[in-house]
Design a protein around this motif. Sequence first.
Motif, PDB file in Angstrom:
ATOM      1  N   ARG A  46      41.159  36.196  52.265  1.00  7.88           N
ATOM      2  CA  ARG A  46      41.791  35.762  51.020  1.00  7.88           C
ATOM      3  C   ARG A  46      42.149  36.963  50.150  1.00  7.88           C
ATOM      4  NH1 ARG A  46      38.190  31.236  51.637  1.00  7.88           N
ATOM      5  NH2 ARG A  46      36.511  32.263  50.495  1.00  7.88           N
ATOM      6  N   ARG A  47      41.267  37.964  50.130  1.00  7.99           N
ATOM      7  CA  ARG A  47      41.566  39.179  49.360  1.00  7.99           C
ATOM      8  C   ARG A  47      42.746  39.922  49.974  1.00  7.99           C
ATOM      9  NH1 ARG A  47      35.817  39.371  49.242  1.00  7.99           N
ATOM     10  NH2 ARG A  47      35.768  40.815  51.010  1.00  7.99           N
ATOM     11  N   ARG A  48      42.801  39.954  51.294  1.00  6.89           N
ATOM     12  CA  ARG A  48      43.900  40.650  51.968  1.00  6.89           C
ATOM     13  C   ARG A  48      45.233  39.949  51.713  1.00  6.89           C
ATOM     14  NH1 ARG A  48      41.324  41.319  57.891  1.00  6.89           N
ATOM     15  NH2 ARG A  48      43.309  42.327  58.411  1.00  6.89           N
ATOM     16  N   ALA A  92      45.973  38.208  49.101  1.00  4.59           N
ATOM     17  CA  ALA A  92      46.334  38.476  47.709  1.00  4.59           C
ATOM     18  C   ALA A  92      46.954  39.860  47.569  1.00  4.59           C
ATOM     19  CB  ALA A  92      45.095  38.351  46.816  1.00  4.59           C
ATOM     20  N   ALA A  93      46.404  40.831  48.298  1.00  8.79           N
ATOM     21  CA  ALA A  93      46.932  42.192  48.247  1.00  8.79           C
ATOM     22  C   ALA A  93      48.324  42.269  48.855  1.00  8.79           C
ATOM     23  CB  ALA A  93      45.980  43.145  48.977  1.00  8.79           C
TER      24      ALA A  93
END
Length: 283
Positions: free
Chosen positions: A256-258, A260-261
């Motif tokens: 999920r962080r990836r 978003a990035a």
Amino acid sequence: MAPRNSPTIRQRRFGAELRRLREAAGMTTATAAGLLATDRTVISNVEAGRFGISEDRLRRLASIYQCDDDALIDALAQMTGGRRNGWWEEYRGKIPPGFLDVSEMEHDAVRLRTVQTCHMPGLFQTEEHARALFDIILPPLPRLEVELRVAHRMGRQAVVTGESAKPYEGVIHEAALRMQIGGRKVAKAQLARLLEACDRDNVTLRVIPFSAGGFPTIGDSVLYADGVTPHLDTVHMDTAMGAVFIDSPARLAGFRRRFAAVGKVALAPQQSKDFIRAIEREV
């Protein structure tokens, strides 16, 4: 009850979630089996996806594990049935099971997100593009298997183009857009298909241009399927060794962080559509 020889991704995921609930309760399989009045091998087989259980037994286990997440329990209750007669079942035994698992995962998802660096999104590939991709696999596939894989891929597309189309967000790198898989004519038709997809209300396509430089997930082909509850989210990665499915909470959080990035370096939807159209004109 005979154990399943090859549980589907849905059956394996059901078992994995029950295992997580048991472990979160700090309980052994033997203790859980005793409280459910069954054998520990039954618990082990259920957690491995080899056995199913009734909705009543599921809810009893949830109570034993002191799970108070009603949304998760209700979602798991919908997964207690046996193998469904989904459209993909007609391909079982004819193409690799990982292909069927992807179909089932997409069917169960409430939203689909992808990042593609070197490939067009499978859900928007033309027949000719898909056939050209399968034709370059080494060692070469038999002609019948190529055609079965193409037909299966076309069948998958109903999940975003059918009457109950799901929300889809895709990020595509410029490299994938410029590769002329199958030649110029096939490539031009594939780009036209992407432009058509951009006009669908449920579809958002964004492009990462070469000028953006590096970004997380570079080189990967990733599908993030949002489940009916975040506990049931799943990531699929398409690798040279076959399909890889990821469902551990820590790794899902990382993806999920990836995503978003990646969203921070991709062009806006309209800019992306203009970018794709410009490449189509060049081809």
